[in-house]
Write an enzyme that holds these catalytic residues in place. Structure first.
Site, short mmCIF file in Angstrom:
data_model
loop_
_atom_site.label_atom_id
_atom_site.label_comp_id
_atom_site.label_asym_id
_atom_site.label_seq_id
_atom_site.Cartn_x
_atom_site.Cartn_y
_atom_site.Cartn_z
CE LYS A 33 44.94 64.37 -7.19
NZ LYS A 33 45.14 65.35 -7.08
CE1 TYR A 277 72.18 43.21 -5.80
CE2 TYR A 277 69.97 43.65 -4.94
CZ TYR A 277 70.59 43.17 -5.86
OH TYR A 277 70.00 42.56 -6.64
C1 LIG Z 1 44.33 66.19 -5.69
C2 LIG Z 1 43.34 67.64 -5.40
C3 LIG Z 1 42.52 67.30 -4.45
C4 LIG Z 1 42.39 66.36 -3.80
O1 LIG Z 1 43.60 66.83 -2.03
P1 LIG Z 1 43.34 66.00 -0.92
O2 LIG Z 1 44.46 66.43 0.12
O3 LIG Z 1 44.19 64.50 -1.27
O4 LIG Z 1 42.23 65.97 0.02
C5 LIG Z 1 41.82 68.35 -4.98
N1 LIG Z 1 41.49 69.45 -5.34
C6 LIG Z 1 42.51 69.42 -6.60
C7 LIG Z 1 42.15 70.12 -7.24
C8 LIG Z 1 43.34 68.14 -6.17
O5 LIG Z 1 44.42 68.63 -7.41
#
Ligand SMILES: *Cc1c(COP(=O)(O)O)cnc(C)c1O
Length: 384
Positions: A33, A277
């Site tokens: 993601k 700035y």
């Molecule tokens: C993002 C996410 C993960 C992975 O989490 P990490 O802490 O990056 O390993 C696993 N399960 C769900 C539902 C998530 O949203």
């Protein structure tokens, strides 16, 4: 090619996947993601598949579509919920959604009924029932698990591919947090039992993200969902300290991203001249200023300076004055051997390199946010 780059060390990614596999016998889902935590979703997904992971996960339908359009055929979980009008696209791109309530399940069934490809295929559509065992985000209540699982199992359209939950504090070593996580695991196990009691097969049981993978081997069940550890970072400082420092280095992770920017200008400043700035920094003595074409528009947080240092050659130099949208300035001193076109390292995997964790600390956030914040205009260069 722009000099400001995020180099993606795929061999480090592979190393991290191997480390995860040494920690679990369960199936492995890799979370890609948010553009694979900023690393480039398509390339990372392809590498993950080449490393033999069992499935991928995204947060939005658009992220899933991007992977499918790039030709990725591996199973893709959809972690996030959508609007009703996105549901036909979930089906079109063959994403496996988390479902938590009857309204959404019925909308999904309606979309399937209308989808001719789905009807032709003659197989039921895979969904994962998400249970809220204490995260308070998405998921059904424990009391609703049985009815939803039973409904899905009887649906002519749906297949209960898995049952899952998500932990709120699995990256903490505080005793009350450990108790909280164990209680979540207990609620999850009870829910699975309730499903089985109705002669419904729960399918793939999964609940552990990086924290659970590292700290709760009894919560790996049939699959784990790794995110941050695949990109070379521990989910929290506490786990990093516990697992990677001291005498016994139990887990060795290698950061995958290396963020660099070239020195595009060097100028001499007289004592008393100011930089950037707001004129927040003034040279106390004669010095030289190197300008880097990287700023908050690239995801380098504006508040990281003062405090932020960058590596040039074997030395570290402070970023001075305000970080601008597209540029920032570095005090390289009067006599350093820094030259125009030299490369400055913002963070990376090197043994002595600064990491995304160090940047996060400067702006009071977590490394997840630094990595995912590296913006689209920074080219991702895959290094095999
Ligand atoms: C993002 C996410 C993960 C992975 O989490 P990490 O802490 O990056 O390993 C696993 N399960 C769900 C539902 C998530 O949203």
């Amino acid at each position: 090619m722009r000099g400001t780059q995020a180099r993606i060390h795929l061999s480090n990614f592979e190393h991290n996947i191997f480390q995860i596999k040494q920690h679990t016998l369960a199936k492995l889902c890799i979370s890609v993601k948010a553009n694979a935590y900023g690393h480039g979703a398509v390339h990372i997904a392809q590498k993950a598949v080449a490393c033999g992971v069992d499935c991928l996960a995204v947060a939005s339908v658009q992220e899933g579509a991007q992977l499918r359009q790039a030709g990725i055929t591996a199973p893709i979980l959809l972690f996030g919920l959508t609007l009703p009008d996105e549901i036909p696209d979930i089906v079109q791109w063959n994403l496996q959604p988390f479902v938590c309530d009857m309204e959404f399940i019925e909308l999904l069934e309606k979309a399937l009924e209308k989808n001719s490809d789905f009807k032709k295929a003659g197989v039921k559509y895979p969904v994962h029932l998400k249970i809220d065992t204490g995260m308070g985000r998405i998921g059904c209540a424990e009391r609703d698990v049985s009815a939803l699982a039973l409904y899905i199992s009887k649906s002519p359209y749906l297949h209960l591919q898995g049952v899952c939950t998500h932990f709120a504090v699995s990256d903490s070593l505080e005793s009350r947090d450990i108790a909280y996580t164990n209680n979540q695991i207990h609620t999850f196990t009870k829910s699975i039992d309730a499903i089985k009691k109705q002669a419904v097969e729960p399918g793939i049981r999964h609940c552990s993200a990086s924290g659970g993978i590292l700290m709760y081997p009894h919560a790996h069940f049939d699959m784990v969902r790794a995110g941050i550890i695949a990109y070379g970072y521990f989910p929290s400082k506490a786990l990093k300290t516990a697992l990677s420092e001291g005498r016994e280095k139990l887990v060795k992770l290698k950061p995958v991203m290396e963020l660099t920017a070239p020195v595009v200008s060097i100028k001499t400043l007289k004592a008393g001249q100011s930089v950037s700035y707001g004129r927040t920094w003034t040279a106390q003595k004669d010095t030289r200023i190197a300008t880097l074409p990287i700023g908050y528009g690239d995801g380098l947080p504006r508040n990281a300076a003062p405090g932020l240092h960058v590596g040039i050659g074997d030395s570290s130099y402070p970023v001075v004055g305000r970080i601008c949208m597209d540029q920032c300035m570095v005090d390289i001193g009067k006599n350093s051997d820094v030259q125009r076109w030299d490369e400055a390292l913002i963070f990376g995997p090197g043994a002595n390199s600064q990491t995304a964790e160090n940047i996060a600390e400067l702006v009071n956030t977590i490394h997840y946010e630094i990595l995912t914040g590296i913006s689209a205009r920074v080219p991702r260069i895959m290094v095999p």
